[in-house]
Design an enzyme around this catalytic site. Sequence first.
Site, PDB file in Angstrom:
ATOM      1  N   HIS A 176      -7.686  -5.544   2.542  1.00 33.25           N
ATOM      2  CA  HIS A 176      -5.987  -4.888   3.026  1.00 33.25           C
ATOM      3  C   HIS A 176      -5.939  -6.480   3.712  1.00 33.25           C
ATOM      4  O   HIS A 176      -6.353  -6.596   4.679  1.00 33.25           O
ATOM      5  CB  HIS A 176      -6.507  -3.804   3.857  1.00 33.25           C
ATOM      6  CG  HIS A 176      -6.882  -2.630   3.108  1.00 33.25           C
ATOM      7  ND1 HIS A 176      -5.980  -1.492   3.190  1.00 33.25           N
ATOM      8  CD2 HIS A 176      -8.269  -1.870   2.611  1.00 33.25           C
ATOM      9  CE1 HIS A 176      -7.365  -0.781   2.386  1.00 33.25           C
ATOM     10  NE2 HIS A 176      -8.001  -1.126   1.724  1.00 33.25           N
TER      11      HIS A 176
ATOM     12  N   HIS B 134     -10.327  -5.633  -3.421  1.00 36.02           N
ATOM     13  CA  HIS B 134      -9.106  -5.445  -2.916  1.00 36.02           C
ATOM     14  C   HIS B 134      -9.000  -5.918  -1.581  1.00 36.02           C
ATOM     15  O   HIS B 134     -10.256  -5.681  -1.104  1.00 36.02           O
ATOM     16  CB  HIS B 134      -7.648  -4.044  -2.588  1.00 36.02           C
ATOM     17  CG  HIS B 134      -9.099  -3.336  -2.157  1.00 36.02           C
ATOM     18  ND1 HIS B 134      -9.537  -2.275  -2.853  1.00 36.02           N
ATOM     19  CD2 HIS B 134      -8.231  -2.687  -1.584  1.00 36.02           C
ATOM     20  CE1 HIS B 134      -9.552  -1.498  -2.566  1.00 36.02           C
ATOM     21  NE2 HIS B 134      -9.010  -1.210  -0.978  1.00 36.02           N
TER      22      HIS B 134
ATOM     23  N   ASP C  62       0.774  -0.682  -0.414  1.00 31.40           N
ATOM     24  CA  ASP C  62       0.141   0.016  -0.312  1.00 31.40           C
ATOM     25  C   ASP C  62       0.416   0.950   0.277  1.00 31.40           C
ATOM     26  O   ASP C  62       1.944   1.269   0.920  1.00 31.40           O
ATOM     27  CB  ASP C  62      -0.753   0.134   1.072  1.00 31.40           C
ATOM     28  CG  ASP C  62      -2.048   0.752   1.417  1.00 31.40           C
ATOM     29  OD1 ASP C  62      -3.470   1.081   0.896  1.00 31.40           O
ATOM     30  OD2 ASP C  62      -1.928   1.906   1.569  1.00 31.40           O
ATOM     31  N   ILE C  63       0.214   2.049  -0.666  1.00 30.01           N
ATOM     32  CA  ILE C  63       0.835   3.328  -0.778  1.00 30.01           C
ATOM     33  C   ILE C  63       1.440   4.197   0.247  1.00 30.01           C
ATOM     34  O   ILE C  63       1.697   5.085   0.385  1.00 30.01           O
ATOM     35  CB  ILE C  63       0.455   3.726  -2.144  1.00 30.01           C
ATOM     36  CG1 ILE C  63       1.469   5.069  -2.658  1.00 30.01           C
ATOM     37  CG2 ILE C  63      -0.944   5.450  -2.063  1.00 30.01           C
ATOM     38  CD1 ILE C  63       1.402   6.237  -3.999  1.00 30.01           C
TER      39      ILE C  63
ATOM     40  N   GLU D 263     -12.291   3.754  -1.249  1.00 28.83           N
ATOM     41  CA  GLU D 263     -11.408   4.511  -2.423  1.00 28.83           C
ATOM     42  C   GLU D 263     -11.322   4.070  -3.756  1.00 28.83           C
ATOM     43  O   GLU D 263     -11.172   4.744  -4.938  1.00 28.83           O
ATOM     44  CB  GLU D 263      -9.972   5.363  -1.527  1.00 28.83           C
ATOM     45  CG  GLU D 263     -10.797   6.536  -0.363  1.00 28.83           C
ATOM     46  CD  GLU D 263      -9.844   6.502   0.307  1.00 28.83           C
ATOM     47  OE1 GLU D 263      -8.565   6.216  -0.230  1.00 28.83           O
ATOM     48  OE2 GLU D 263      -9.800   7.414   1.061  1.00 28.83           O
ATOM     49  N   VAL D 264     -10.454   3.092  -3.647  1.00 25.67           N
ATOM     50  CA  VAL D 264     -10.574   2.038  -5.060  1.00 25.67           C
ATOM     51  C   VAL D 264     -11.619   1.481  -5.353  1.00 25.67           C
ATOM     52  O   VAL D 264     -12.145   0.580  -5.170  1.00 25.67           O
ATOM     53  CB  VAL D 264      -9.075   2.150  -5.266  1.00 25.67           C
ATOM     54  CG1 VAL D 264      -9.020   0.924  -6.330  1.00 25.67           C
ATOM     55  CG2 VAL D 264      -7.641   3.330  -4.683  1.00 25.67           C
TER      56      VAL D 264
ATOM     57  N   ASN E 262     -13.325  -3.242   2.030  1.00 28.38           N
ATOM     58  CA  ASN E 262     -14.461  -1.971   2.316  1.00 28.38           C
ATOM     59  C   ASN E 262     -15.222  -2.519   1.324  1.00 28.38           C
ATOM     60  O   ASN E 262     -14.554  -2.478   0.369  1.00 28.38           O
ATOM     61  CB  ASN E 262     -13.636  -0.799   2.086  1.00 28.38           C
ATOM     62  CG  ASN E 262     -12.737  -0.037   3.619  1.00 28.38           C
ATOM     63  OD1 ASN E 262     -13.005  -1.018   4.472  1.00 28.38           O
ATOM     64  ND2 ASN E 262     -11.281  -0.267   3.378  1.00 28.38           N
TER      65      ASN E 262
HETATM   66  P1  5GP Z   1      -9.509   1.392   0.400  1.00 29.38           P
HETATM   67  O1  5GP Z   1     -10.170   2.685   0.972  1.00 29.38           O
HETATM   68  O2  5GP Z   1     -10.427   1.510  -1.156  1.00 29.38           O
HETATM   69  O3  5GP Z   1     -10.489   0.317   0.379  1.00 29.38           O
HETATM   70  O4  5GP Z   1      -8.512   1.549  -0.172  1.00 29.38           O
HETATM   71  C1  5GP Z   1      -7.633   2.427  -1.242  1.00 29.38           C
HETATM   72  C2  5GP Z   1      -5.674   1.602  -0.929  1.00 29.38           C
HETATM   73  O5  5GP Z   1      -4.905   1.922  -2.224  1.00 29.38           O
HETATM   74  C3  5GP Z   1      -5.190   3.167   0.032  1.00 29.38           C
HETATM   75  O6  5GP Z   1      -5.067   2.044   1.529  1.00 29.38           O
HETATM   76  C4  5GP Z   1      -4.353   3.217  -0.338  1.00 29.38           C
HETATM   77  O7  5GP Z   1      -3.477   3.852   0.716  1.00 29.38           O
HETATM   78  C5  5GP Z   1      -3.948   2.641  -1.396  1.00 29.38           C
HETATM   79  N1  5GP Z   1      -3.393   2.805  -2.771  1.00 29.38           N
HETATM   80  C6  5GP Z   1      -4.228   3.999  -3.488  1.00 29.38           C
HETATM   81  N2  5GP Z   1      -3.882   3.890  -4.539  1.00 29.38           N
HETATM   82  C7  5GP Z   1      -2.980   3.413  -4.670  1.00 29.38           C
HETATM   83  C8  5GP Z   1      -1.501   3.136  -5.704  1.00 29.38           C
HETATM   84  O8  5GP Z   1      -1.593   4.235  -6.326  1.00 29.38           O
HETATM   85  N3  5GP Z   1      -0.781   2.472  -5.227  1.00 29.38           N
HETATM   86  C9  5GP Z   1      -0.652   2.105  -4.302  1.00 29.38           C
HETATM   87  N4  5GP Z   1       0.676   1.069  -4.500  1.00 29.38           N
HETATM   88  N5  5GP Z   1      -1.405   2.116  -2.884  1.00 29.38           N
HETATM   89  C10 5GP Z   1      -3.023   2.742  -3.826  1.00 29.38           C
END
Ligand code: 5GP
Length: 114
Positions: A102, A100, A30-31, A95-96, A87
């Site tokens: 985590h 996925h 994760d970034i 957010e994405v 999520n």
């Molecule tokens: P969500 O909130 O959708 O469950 O989590 C999305 C996750 O993707 C977040 O923890 C965020 O830090 C990670 N993320 C978003 N954009 C990128 C990216 O471009 N590269 C990587 N490695 N992680 C990302």
Amino acid sequence: MSDCIFCKIAEGEIPAKIVFQDNHVVAFEDINPQAPVHVIIIPRKHIPTISDLTEDDQELVGYMHLVANKIAAKNGLTEDGFRLVTNCKKASGQEVFHIHTHFLGGREFGWPPG
Ligand code: 5GP
Ligand code: ZN
């Protein structure tokens, strides 16, 4: 999906620190890590949310948990344990919009989550 950031990572169009990949799944760091080990596990197949899963996806989603076990083993976390989080949509803070899981490990986690 051409505008999906996780599809782009899976296709190598956006760089990421990949820790595991095969024909079905990609796992990368994760970034913005929330734990000493924070890995995102995605299917190569673009599925926006858990709500969009069909019966055809059963095996794929189960397989993502087996990949989590591989990541745990690689990081010496099999015995201590870890947390998996998925999520789904607005209430969860997704957010994405490419499903996925985590993988979070290397520290203690509270319950209930925030
Ligand atoms: P969500 O909130 O959708 O469950 O989590 C999305 C996750 O993707 C977040 O923890 C965020 O830090 C990670 N993320 C978003 N954009 C990128 C990216 O471009 N590269 C990587 N490695 N992680 C990302
Ligand atoms: Zn995607």
